[in-house]
Design a protein around this motif. Structure first.
Motif, short mmCIF file in Angstrom:
data_model
loop_
_atom_site.label_atom_id
_atom_site.label_comp_id
_atom_site.label_asym_id
_atom_site.label_seq_id
_atom_site.Cartn_x
_atom_site.Cartn_y
_atom_site.Cartn_z
N ILE A 248 -10.83 -18.12 21.53
CA ILE A 248 -11.59 -19.16 22.24
C ILE A 248 -10.61 -20.09 22.91
O ILE A 248 -9.62 -20.51 22.29
CB ILE A 248 -12.46 -20.00 21.27
N GLY A 249 -10.87 -20.43 24.17
CA GLY A 249 -9.99 -21.36 24.86
C GLY A 249 -10.59 -21.80 26.17
O GLY A 249 -11.80 -21.66 26.39
N LYS A 250 -9.73 -22.33 27.03
CA LYS A 250 -10.19 -22.67 28.38
C LYS A 250 -9.16 -22.21 29.39
O LYS A 250 -7.99 -22.07 29.09
CB LYS A 250 -10.42 -24.18 28.50
N GLY A 251 -9.65 -21.94 30.60
CA GLY A 251 -8.75 -21.61 31.71
C GLY A 251 -8.42 -20.12 31.83
O GLY A 251 -7.84 -19.71 32.82
N GLY A 252 -8.75 -19.32 30.81
CA GLY A 252 -8.53 -17.88 30.90
C GLY A 252 -7.14 -17.43 30.47
O GLY A 252 -6.25 -18.25 30.22
N MET A 253 -6.99 -16.10 30.34
CA MET A 253 -5.72 -15.48 29.94
C MET A 253 -5.56 -14.19 30.73
O MET A 253 -6.44 -13.80 31.49
CB MET A 253 -5.72 -15.17 28.44
N THR B 10 -16.17 -25.11 27.32
CA THR B 10 -15.90 -26.09 28.37
C THR B 10 -14.77 -27.04 27.98
O THR B 10 -14.86 -27.72 26.96
CB THR B 10 -17.19 -26.89 28.66
N GLY B 11 -13.72 -27.07 28.79
CA GLY B 11 -12.60 -27.97 28.54
C GLY B 11 -13.07 -29.41 28.52
O GLY B 11 -13.90 -29.81 29.33
N ALA C 78 -13.19 -31.69 19.23
CA ALA C 78 -12.39 -30.46 19.13
C ALA C 78 -12.68 -29.47 20.24
O ALA C 78 -13.13 -28.35 20.01
CB ALA C 78 -12.63 -29.80 17.77
N GLY C 79 -12.41 -29.85 21.47
CA GLY C 79 -12.56 -28.92 22.59
C GLY C 79 -11.32 -28.04 22.72
O GLY C 79 -10.35 -28.22 22.00
N PRO C 80 -11.37 -27.08 23.64
CA PRO C 80 -10.27 -26.13 23.80
C PRO C 80 -9.10 -26.69 24.61
O PRO C 80 -9.28 -27.57 25.44
CB PRO C 80 -10.92 -24.98 24.58
N THR C 81 -7.91 -26.14 24.35
CA THR C 81 -6.76 -26.46 25.18
C THR C 81 -6.54 -25.30 26.15
O THR C 81 -7.22 -24.27 26.07
CB THR C 81 -5.50 -26.70 24.30
N THR C 82 -5.62 -25.46 27.10
CA THR C 82 -5.36 -24.43 28.11
C THR C 82 -4.74 -23.18 27.48
O THR C 82 -3.66 -23.24 26.89
CB THR C 82 -4.41 -24.99 29.19
#
Lengths: 291, 176
Positions: free
Chosen positions: B103-108, B123-124, B79-83
């Motif tokens: 919580i996610g990956k790649g920023g907003m 970490t993605g 269960a890692g993060p999506t973009t």
């Protein structure tokens, strides 16, 4: 990791898919460890250490390293004299369904019109199967689970022939910069040059099956691979886009002849979870699975 | 030194965090991707949010997990993060509902977080590692309608290691 023995075709597909999603190939792990050793950026070290830990957990517990187990791509080299030809498609489809519940995988096949998820990773043109006929009686299948985050950065550009190979480099660098952390760097880039539009994308994706560190046998392309790799790593995007020395683990280029008026370039992004597995089925049913 | 936090997060909890801090998060986390965001915001506007969704001080996780069903119980396998970038269009609305952590990956986009919430990066691809911090599936919403990746999974997490990547002053690790 190698598995051999007489095995049912569907079982063989399930085992190859399990190996691909739970176990990152050695060449990729080595490249990630080297990236960790030469890194100084703290945020990059946080991410690289999480990456190495999750790889270790995947291997130990035989579970998917990344939850996005992707759309399954199968590249089949089917020997025309193999007695198994008529069964191959059924094995791949049934193997995909069984792997989805047994490994398990995340169901990722969504109907474009209704938005419904089929639930078993099977749908229209999914899993993706690329067929090639070869001589002899062996069947060789490469499994490439392709995640969405990296695939969303993939692109095709139709260049002008007079722009030449320098333009290829520019397109790649621009695209990598644009995508930043989205494709889960450190990435591996598959680049297809030439062909029609479809050929360029297919050979770019196929290029990802080569080992990390393995250069194109054509010296001119090998040189271009290394040049692009150096430039990409010079961008400083780093692991997960938070800065660092390693943005790409490798660059793979494949070429096809092109139309005189066309110069297609396809870039296929692969995340650090560089998943792949191969299987070979002999005429007598002997199966070999490796990465 | 990692900061230990427990949900629901208070305004003070998030205000003292700075981009670059490491947090160990415990408590309840709601997974939500594109479709779930649309549905939550729509239902909230009509005052029809279902009972198990308590968004005050909540943490939303951009994640579509791999799930195994065993004897009628769900278990999170990976269960890692999506973009997160895809969810930018919903960000202001979801934070307005009281969500204090994403919580996610790649920023907003950093601006909507200012003064009220933080963005945590995980970490993605590190799905197997994330699953080690997930102790229990408490509930799932809209599984039949959306399928496994897009459903809302209500998870109990313990000491999930996260990096504060956007803080309440709008400072972002992605814009350095």
């Amino acid at each position: 990791m190698i598995m051999t023995g007489i095995m049912d075709g569907t079982d063989a597909i399930v085992e190859a898919v399990r190996l691909a999603v739970a176990s990152i190939p050695e060449d990729t792990i080595e490249a990630l460890k080297r990236a960790y050793e030469r890194e100084e950026n703290e945020l990059a070290l946080f991410n690289l250490s999480n990456i190495l830990r999750t790889i270790e957990i995947g291997r130990r517990r035989h579970v998917p390293v990344c939850q996005d187990t992707g759309i399954l791509n199968f590249f089949v080299d089917a020997g025309v004299e193999s007695p198994h030809l008529r069964h191959l498609k059924g094995w791949i489809i049934d193997g995909t369904k069984r792997a989805t519940s047994e490994v398990p995988l995340r169901p990722n096949a969504v109907d474009v019109l209704t938005g419904r998820n089929s639930g078993d990773n099977v749908g229209r043109f999914v899993p993706v199967i690329h067929w090639r006929l070869t001589e002899g009686d062996k069947v060789r299948i490469a499994v490439l689970p392709k995640g969405g985050g990296s695939e969303n950065c993939s692109m095709l550009e139709m260049l002008t022939p007079s722009d030449g190979l320098d333009a290829v480099k520019d397109v790649v660098i621009r695209r990598v910069r644009e995508c930043g952390g989205k494709p889960c760097p450190p990435i591996i880039l598959g680049i297809g040059i030439g062909g029609g539009a479809d050929t360029a994308v297919e050979i770019a994706k196929r290029a990802l099956l080569r080992r990390v560190g393995e250069r194109n046998p054509d010296g001119r392309l090998a040189e271009l691979e290394e040049e692009i790799l150096d430039e990409v790593n010079g961008l400083g995007i780093g692991p997960m886009g938070l800065g660092g020395r390693t943005t790409a683990l490798d660059v793979k280029i494949e070429v096809a002849h092109r139309h005189p008026a066309s110069f297609p370039v396809a870039i296929v992004f692969q995340c650090w979870a560089n998943r792949r597995a191969f299987l070979e089925i002999e005429a007598d049913g002997e199966v070999r699975i490796w990465q | 030194m990692a900061v230990k936090l427990r949900t629901p997060l208070s305004r003070q909890d998030v205000r003292r965090l700075r981009a670059g801090d490491v947090v160990l998060l415990s408590g309840t986390v709601y997974t939500a991707r594109d479709e779930a965001h649309g549905k939550i915001i729509d239902l909230a506007s009509k005052g029809e949010l279902p009972q198990p969704l308590d968004l005050n001080g909540a943490v939303v996780y951009h994640c579509g997990p791999v799930v195994r069903e065993r004897n009628g119980r769900y278990e999170i396998v990976s269960a890692g993060p999506t973009t997160s970038w895809r969810m930018n269009r919903y960000l202001d609305s979801i934070l307005s509902l009281g969500v204090r952590g994403v919580i996610g990956k790649g920023g907003m986009e950093a601006e909507p977080f200012r003064g009220r919430a933080v963005y945590f990066a995980f970490t993605g691809g590190a799905g197997a590692l994330a699953a080690e911090s997930i102790k229990e599936v408490k509930d799932v919403l809209w599984l039949d309608e959306f399928g496994v990746p897009e459903a809302v999974w209500i998870l109990e997490v313990r000491d999930m290691p996260l990096l504060v990547a956007i803080d309440t002053e709008g400072s972002s690790l992605y814009e350095r």
